[in-house]
Design an enzyme around this catalytic site. Sequence first.
Site, PDB file in Angstrom:
ATOM      1  N   ASP A   1       9.123 -68.246  45.194  1.00 29.83           N
ATOM      2  CA  ASP A   1       7.924 -68.105  46.024  1.00 29.83           C
ATOM      3  C   ASP A   1       8.087 -67.002  47.060  1.00 29.83           C
ATOM      4  O   ASP A   1       7.102 -66.406  47.515  1.00 29.83           O
ATOM      5  CB  ASP A   1       7.608 -69.416  46.745  1.00 29.83           C
ATOM      6  CG  ASP A   1       6.757 -70.355  45.897  1.00 29.83           C
ATOM      7  OD1 ASP A   1       5.954 -69.852  45.101  1.00 29.83           O
ATOM      8  OD2 ASP A   1       6.904 -71.576  46.042  1.00 29.83           O
TER       9      ASP A   1
ATOM     10  N   SER B   1      30.091 -68.379  51.711  1.00 27.66           N
ATOM     11  CA  SER B   1      29.393 -67.363  50.928  1.00 27.66           C
ATOM     12  C   SER B   1      29.809 -65.946  51.315  1.00 27.66           C
ATOM     13  O   SER B   1      29.639 -65.511  52.453  1.00 27.66           O
ATOM     14  CB  SER B   1      27.877 -67.510  51.122  1.00 27.66           C
ATOM     15  OG  SER B   1      27.184 -66.503  50.417  1.00 27.66           O
TER      16      SER B   1
ATOM     17  N   GLU C   1       4.516 -72.740  55.473  1.00 24.37           N
ATOM     18  CA  GLU C   1       5.962 -72.513  55.349  1.00 24.37           C
ATOM     19  C   GLU C   1       6.603 -71.898  56.578  1.00 24.37           C
ATOM     20  O   GLU C   1       7.839 -71.816  56.648  1.00 24.37           O
ATOM     21  CB  GLU C   1       6.269 -71.656  54.109  1.00 24.37           C
ATOM     22  CG  GLU C   1       5.915 -70.187  54.218  1.00 24.37           C
ATOM     23  CD  GLU C   1       4.487 -69.877  53.829  1.00 24.37           C
ATOM     24  OE1 GLU C   1       4.150 -68.691  53.741  1.00 24.37           O
ATOM     25  OE2 GLU C   1       3.693 -70.836  53.616  1.00 24.37           O
TER      26      GLU C   1
ATOM     27  N   LYS D   1      -1.621 -74.221  47.426  1.00 22.03           N
ATOM     28  CA  LYS D   1      -1.038 -72.927  47.078  1.00 22.03           C
ATOM     29  C   LYS D   1      -1.839 -71.788  47.699  1.00 22.03           C
ATOM     30  O   LYS D   1      -2.969 -71.951  48.131  1.00 22.03           O
ATOM     31  CB  LYS D   1      -0.979 -72.751  45.559  1.00 22.03           C
ATOM     32  CG  LYS D   1       0.059 -73.633  44.890  1.00 22.03           C
ATOM     33  CD  LYS D   1       1.449 -73.461  45.499  1.00 22.03           C
ATOM     34  CE  LYS D   1       2.053 -72.114  45.248  1.00 22.03           C
ATOM     35  NZ  LYS D   1       3.382 -71.956  45.901  1.00 22.03           N
TER      36      LYS D   1
ATOM     37  N   HIS E   1       3.293 -67.587  51.636  1.00 23.54           N
ATOM     38  CA  HIS E   1       4.411 -66.805  51.084  1.00 23.54           C
ATOM     39  C   HIS E   1       4.023 -65.336  50.943  1.00 23.54           C
ATOM     40  O   HIS E   1       4.028 -64.750  49.850  1.00 23.54           O
ATOM     41  CB  HIS E   1       4.853 -67.373  49.733  1.00 23.54           C
ATOM     42  CG  HIS E   1       5.284 -68.809  49.780  1.00 23.54           C
ATOM     43  ND1 HIS E   1       6.452 -69.214  50.398  1.00 23.54           N
ATOM     44  CD2 HIS E   1       4.705 -69.941  49.307  1.00 23.54           C
ATOM     45  CE1 HIS E   1       6.575 -70.529  50.297  1.00 23.54           C
ATOM     46  NE2 HIS E   1       5.525 -70.996  49.637  1.00 23.54           N
TER      47      HIS E   1
ATOM     48  N   ARG F   1      -1.751 -80.419  42.396  1.00 22.86           N
ATOM     49  CA  ARG F   1      -1.836 -81.000  43.734  1.00 22.86           C
ATOM     50  C   ARG F   1      -3.215 -80.750  44.337  1.00 22.86           C
ATOM     51  O   ARG F   1      -4.014 -79.992  43.807  1.00 22.86           O
ATOM     52  CB  ARG F   1      -0.746 -80.400  44.636  1.00 22.86           C
ATOM     53  CG  ARG F   1       0.658 -80.816  44.282  1.00 22.86           C
ATOM     54  CD  ARG F   1       1.712 -80.046  45.071  1.00 22.86           C
ATOM     55  NE  ARG F   1       1.819 -78.659  44.626  1.00 22.86           N
ATOM     56  CZ  ARG F   1       2.678 -77.778  45.137  1.00 22.86           C
ATOM     57  NH1 ARG F   1       3.491 -78.141  46.129  1.00 22.86           N
ATOM     58  NH2 ARG F   1       2.722 -76.542  44.673  1.00 22.86           N
TER      59      ARG F   1
ATOM     60  N   TYR G   1       0.008 -73.014  51.994  1.00 23.90           N
ATOM     61  CA  TYR G   1       1.171 -72.161  51.757  1.00 23.90           C
ATOM     62  C   TYR G   1       0.673 -70.755  51.443  1.00 23.90           C
ATOM     63  O   TYR G   1      -0.289 -70.579  50.688  1.00 23.90           O
ATOM     64  CB  TYR G   1       1.994 -72.667  50.576  1.00 23.90           C
ATOM     65  CG  TYR G   1       2.781 -73.920  50.848  1.00 23.90           C
ATOM     66  CD1 TYR G   1       3.810 -73.939  51.787  1.00 23.90           C
ATOM     67  CD2 TYR G   1       2.503 -75.102  50.154  1.00 23.90           C
ATOM     68  CE1 TYR G   1       4.526 -75.092  52.051  1.00 23.90           C
ATOM     69  CE2 TYR G   1       3.224 -76.263  50.403  1.00 23.90           C
ATOM     70  CZ  TYR G   1       4.238 -76.251  51.353  1.00 23.90           C
ATOM     71  OH  TYR G   1       4.939 -77.401  51.599  1.00 23.90           O
TER      72      TYR G   1
END
Length: 372
Positions: free
Chosen positions: A270, A220, A118, A75, A96, A15, A94
């Site tokens: 991630d 859950s 994010e 990234k 993370h 990307r 991003y």
Amino acid sequence: MLIGVPEEIKNNEFRVGMTPESVAEAVYHGHEVMVETRAGLGIDATDDHFRQAGAKIVKTAEEVFAKADMVVKVKEPQAGERKMLREDQLLFTYLHLAPDPEQTKDLVKSGAICIAYETVTDTHGGLPLLAPMSQVAGRMSVQAGAHALEMAQGGRGVLLAGVPGVQPAKVVILGGGVAGENAAYMALGMGADVTVVERNVDTMRALVVRFGPALKTIYSTRLTIEEQVLAADLVIGAVLVPGAEAPKLVSRDMVKNMKKGAVLVDIAIDQGGCFETSHPTTHADPTFLVDDVVHYCVANMPGAVSHTSTYALNNVTLPFVLAIADKGYKQALEDDPHLLNGLNVHRGKVTFKAVADDLGYDYLDPRDAIAT
């Protein structure tokens, strides 16, 4: 503002931070854009395409980082890139950070202003810059899982859809958010037996409204997760706590008791992964075995479909790039509390609470950070 777009260097990451169309918009707004040579080849965008859009092509990432006021990437910056960041330089990508103490330490040390895609929010409580990549990763997770179930890949030798007279694969999806919903869409379309395990009752209702009785939903709990995982052929981990490390929903003991050749696909990798046995992998070497269970834990899944992913990402990042460039970052953050939520590191301070809590940093409220 001078905006810089380096070539992505993470393993098999094709990307690019800005498309030629996005560059043209930035130039129309009166900004300069420099793009590292060959940065767009993964989306079939040549240097000439970027030149025609108004960008200046430079030979190295070092030149981009040395001159740009704002670096726009996809990234998280790799170790070599982090060394090139300058004090007060803007980084928009991003990040993370919660499961990545080394990156966090380097960004804090750099003195740069780091805004993470994010953790930018919207008026509905969603994550608009993460959503398109979650859509891609959710859909890709089923493709990857179906392939990994083949015997030659270490899997059980099960066809996801089955055939008349033979049951389809049982697919269990942990989390019914954007990634989980898109995984369900693909798995149901391929004819699998699909169950989503989710805590939010409203989310489960919405999934049933969309997909009808073909989709099973289960509330859950630790017990229901274990029951479903042990019965599954393919488990897709699609849980997310915004900005924080993902919860470990599948323990090592559960993995040990799964079917031989079952497959785990960890979309949450991630953010540290939601399986206790997960560790990040790459597109070059995507899987590993633990107790005869195949793990697919590629940390940049959407990079494999770079054309689709880049354009989907630019559709949502471009308005923020322009806002930051047009107004300057402080005014842009003051004007938009949702963009302010994306501020993770500011001039040596951690400004996102989940990251500070997970990694042991003192937390500085982002409003206080930009006020000073």
